[in-house]
Design a protein around this motif. Sequence first.
Motif, PDB file in Angstrom:
ATOM      1  N   GLY A 349       0.799  -1.216   0.000  1.00  0.00           N
ATOM      2  CA  GLY A 349       0.000   0.000   0.000  1.00  0.00           C
ATOM      3  C   GLY A 349       0.829   1.262   0.000  1.00  0.00           C
ATOM      4  O   GLY A 349       2.008   1.254   0.375  1.00  0.00           O
ATOM      5  N   SER A 350       0.208   2.343  -0.408  1.00  0.00           N
ATOM      6  CA  SER A 350       0.850   3.650  -0.399  1.00  0.00           C
ATOM      7  C   SER A 350      -0.219   4.712  -0.153  1.00  0.00           C
ATOM      8  O   SER A 350      -1.419   4.456  -0.279  1.00  0.00           O
ATOM      9  CB  SER A 350       1.563   3.925  -1.735  1.00  0.00           C
ATOM     10  OG  SER A 350       0.629   3.923  -2.801  1.00  0.00           O
ATOM     11  N   ILE A 351       0.237   5.907   0.212  1.00  0.00           N
ATOM     12  CA  ILE A 351      -0.686   7.032   0.392  1.00  0.00           C
ATOM     13  C   ILE A 351      -1.103   7.531  -0.990  1.00  0.00           C
ATOM     14  O   ILE A 351      -0.267   7.952  -1.782  1.00  0.00           O
ATOM     15  CB  ILE A 351      -0.031   8.165   1.205  1.00  0.00           C
ATOM     16  CG1 ILE A 351       0.349   7.656   2.598  1.00  0.00           C
ATOM     17  CG2 ILE A 351      -0.971   9.359   1.310  1.00  0.00           C
ATOM     18  CD1 ILE A 351       1.128   8.665   3.423  1.00  0.00           C
ATOM     19  N   GLU A 352      -2.393   7.445  -1.278  1.00  0.00           N
ATOM     20  CA  GLU A 352      -2.898   7.801  -2.596  1.00  0.00           C
ATOM     21  C   GLU A 352      -3.675   9.113  -2.591  1.00  0.00           C
ATOM     22  O   GLU A 352      -3.797   9.769  -3.623  1.00  0.00           O
ATOM     23  CB  GLU A 352      -3.810   6.688  -3.125  1.00  0.00           C
ATOM     24  CG  GLU A 352      -3.089   5.406  -3.464  1.00  0.00           C
ATOM     25  CD  GLU A 352      -2.214   5.535  -4.694  1.00  0.00           C
ATOM     26  OE1 GLU A 352      -2.674   6.082  -5.712  1.00  0.00           O
ATOM     27  OE2 GLU A 352      -1.052   5.102  -4.631  1.00  0.00           O
ATOM     28  N   GLU A 353      -4.246   9.474  -1.459  1.00  0.00           N
ATOM     29  CA  GLU A 353      -5.055  10.686  -1.384  1.00  0.00           C
ATOM     30  C   GLU A 353      -4.796  11.367  -0.040  1.00  0.00           C
ATOM     31  O   GLU A 353      -4.538  10.701   0.968  1.00  0.00           O
ATOM     32  CB  GLU A 353      -6.552  10.371  -1.504  1.00  0.00           C
ATOM     33  CG  GLU A 353      -6.963   9.640  -2.775  1.00  0.00           C
ATOM     34  CD  GLU A 353      -6.978  10.528  -4.000  1.00  0.00           C
ATOM     35  OE1 GLU A 353      -6.845  11.761  -3.846  1.00  0.00           O
ATOM     36  OE2 GLU A 353      -7.131   9.993  -5.116  1.00  0.00           O
ATOM     37  N   ALA A 403       2.808   3.324   2.722  1.00  0.00           N
ATOM     38  CA  ALA A 403       1.827   3.369   3.804  1.00  0.00           C
ATOM     39  C   ALA A 403       2.438   2.761   5.065  1.00  0.00           C
ATOM     40  O   ALA A 403       2.100   1.657   5.488  1.00  0.00           O
ATOM     41  CB  ALA A 403       0.564   2.639   3.403  1.00  0.00           C
ATOM     42  N   GLU A 404       3.346   3.511   5.662  1.00  0.00           N
ATOM     43  CA  GLU A 404       4.021   3.117   6.899  1.00  0.00           C
ATOM     44  C   GLU A 404       3.913   4.312   7.843  1.00  0.00           C
ATOM     45  O   GLU A 404       4.707   5.258   7.766  1.00  0.00           O
ATOM     46  CB  GLU A 404       5.473   2.741   6.626  1.00  0.00           C
ATOM     47  CG  GLU A 404       5.612   1.549   5.675  1.00  0.00           C
ATOM     48  CD  GLU A 404       7.032   1.325   5.214  1.00  0.00           C
ATOM     49  OE1 GLU A 404       7.873   2.233   5.407  1.00  0.00           O
ATOM     50  OE2 GLU A 404       7.317   0.245   4.653  1.00  0.00           O
ATOM     51  N   LEU A 405       2.922   4.303   8.724  1.00  0.00           N
ATOM     52  CA  LEU A 405       2.572   5.475   9.530  1.00  0.00           C
ATOM     53  C   LEU A 405       2.425   5.094  10.996  1.00  0.00           C
ATOM     54  O   LEU A 405       2.220   3.930  11.341  1.00  0.00           O
ATOM     55  CB  LEU A 405       1.230   6.060   9.071  1.00  0.00           C
ATOM     56  CG  LEU A 405       1.011   6.311   7.579  1.00  0.00           C
ATOM     57  CD1 LEU A 405      -0.420   6.749   7.347  1.00  0.00           C
ATOM     58  CD2 LEU A 405       1.977   7.351   7.073  1.00  0.00           C
ATOM     59  N   TYR A 425       1.855  -1.232   5.806  1.00  0.00           N
ATOM     60  CA  TYR A 425       1.616  -2.089   4.633  1.00  0.00           C
ATOM     61  C   TYR A 425       2.971  -2.428   4.019  1.00  0.00           C
ATOM     62  O   TYR A 425       3.963  -1.735   4.229  1.00  0.00           O
ATOM     63  CB  TYR A 425       0.774  -1.356   3.592  1.00  0.00           C
ATOM     64  CG  TYR A 425      -0.680  -1.154   3.959  1.00  0.00           C
ATOM     65  CD1 TYR A 425      -1.677  -1.846   3.268  1.00  0.00           C
ATOM     66  CD2 TYR A 425      -1.062  -0.257   4.947  1.00  0.00           C
ATOM     67  CE1 TYR A 425      -3.020  -1.632   3.588  1.00  0.00           C
ATOM     68  CE2 TYR A 425      -2.394  -0.056   5.270  1.00  0.00           C
ATOM     69  CZ  TYR A 425      -3.369  -0.756   4.583  1.00  0.00           C
ATOM     70  OH  TYR A 425      -4.700  -0.565   4.882  1.00  0.00           O
ATOM     71  N   ALA A 426       2.990  -3.474   3.219  1.00  0.00           N
ATOM     72  CA  ALA A 426       4.209  -3.840   2.498  1.00  0.00           C
ATOM     73  C   ALA A 426       4.475  -2.823   1.389  1.00  0.00           C
ATOM     74  O   ALA A 426       3.569  -2.161   0.892  1.00  0.00           O
ATOM     75  CB  ALA A 426       4.102  -5.241   1.924  1.00  0.00           C
ATOM     76  N   ARG A 427       5.729  -2.723   1.019  1.00  0.00           N
ATOM     77  CA  ARG A 427       6.085  -1.851  -0.105  1.00  0.00           C
ATOM     78  C   ARG A 427       5.931  -2.603  -1.417  1.00  0.00           C
ATOM     79  O   ARG A 427       6.049  -3.798  -1.462  1.00  0.00           O
ATOM     80  CB  ARG A 427       7.536  -1.376   0.043  1.00  0.00           C
ATOM     81  CG  ARG A 427       7.744  -0.498   1.268  1.00  0.00           C
ATOM     82  CD  ARG A 427       9.124   0.093   1.263  1.00  0.00           C
ATOM     83  NE  ARG A 427       9.316   0.939   2.435  1.00  0.00           N
ATOM     84  CZ  ARG A 427       9.992   2.068   2.417  1.00  0.00           C
ATOM     85  NH1 ARG A 427      10.548   2.490   1.296  1.00  0.00           N
ATOM     86  NH2 ARG A 427      10.129   2.781   3.506  1.00  0.00           N
TER      87      ARG A 427
END
Length: 427
Positions: A349-353, A403-405, A425-427
Amino acid sequence: MTAPASPRELFDLWAEVRLQGLPPPALVRHAHVEARLRHFQASAPDLFQVEEVGRSVEGRSLNLIRFGTGPRHVLLWSQMHGDEPTATSALLDLFEYVRRHREHPRVARLLSELTLHALPLLNPDGAERFQRRNAQGIDINRDALALQTPEGRTLKALRDRLQPSLGFNLHNQGWRTAVGGTGKPASISLLAPPFDASRGDNPGRVLAKKVCAVIRNALEPLAPGQIGRYDDSFETRAFGDNLVRWGTPTVLIETGPWSAPESDEPLLRLNFVALVSALEALSSGAVEHVDLERYESIPFNESKGLLHLVIRGAHVFGEAGEAFVADIGIAATQAVRTREGTPSVVLAGSIEELGDLRVYGAVEEVDGAGLIAVPLSSESVKAGEVLPLPSRSGRTLSVGLPAELMLLRPEGPSGPYRVERVIRYAR
């Protein structure tokens, strides 16, 4: 006449016929599928016939399994995109259901009225890499006219040889897909593809629409509000659209996101229910009496309407300026990662919005009120720890970051800060 199985009955029956010993769908490979098909043939040679109908770019066999003796021929194919695996496993479960329950009146009728031809893994080289395209780097589903892939040529030759009266084109769709403007995940999306740009009807497409309506009716009690309709624009290069043009109407089933973190099992169950319900309706003739409006009223997909996780109303530091209140949207998808030679399925996952995300739905929502969201400072950080606020550069969040927060709650006007939750989340 034998009554059709209810959706709930089929949903529960899946647990009985689910093939044991297989890895999660994303890790199912050509060797698994081939071994299972050979097992079906060996265990019930009077029921199943397996035929190698082609070879992939890298020489893996493309195997067709055939069963039933009926006059109506149906062709099913799955995983022409190598990273779209759900229906491959669901088809194997369908075969096991038929094997175990062949004497049941419903299954016996299906076998006497239909002849089923299934190619459970059309893109084995892509599946090996868990990638969309084949080993040439070509999207097989955009090769219906050019026919530059051996896999595409195999599918075209099968259609021409069998002249099936209906095809099932089985895929997965993006995990950001929502149903209309509801913000609910499009767990299953359906389409009766058109045969030209006018998107008109002929008897074959009407049949496909009715089959989609059967599937909608079966799945809505199990996943209310989570059944969508795929974009029906004519794609001149695609197999589904061209099969209709060549005389074989098709039903597209796209498996999407689920409304809980663990998604493999419920999505497999939905696929199983969809396939069995559709085939029963075809074999009994019930499909002819379905209200066409049940297809036409399926809401269209919204391709970017869903996020995997949304943190609502947290304090965020952007690349400049003071902290502000914002929602943080994380998009995620399954990925395969190999560590020390062992593959596993992860959620990447990643930050998308970032900002006001009230128009987006999410699989999970987190209340960020009163919390500060910052990048994870260390892999060893755990919830409950007390930390100082990171330096300005260590606080910055922006679209595109992994997505590592961590969510921090201040324990006083100027700190320290307690880790309320770690999100990784995993990269």
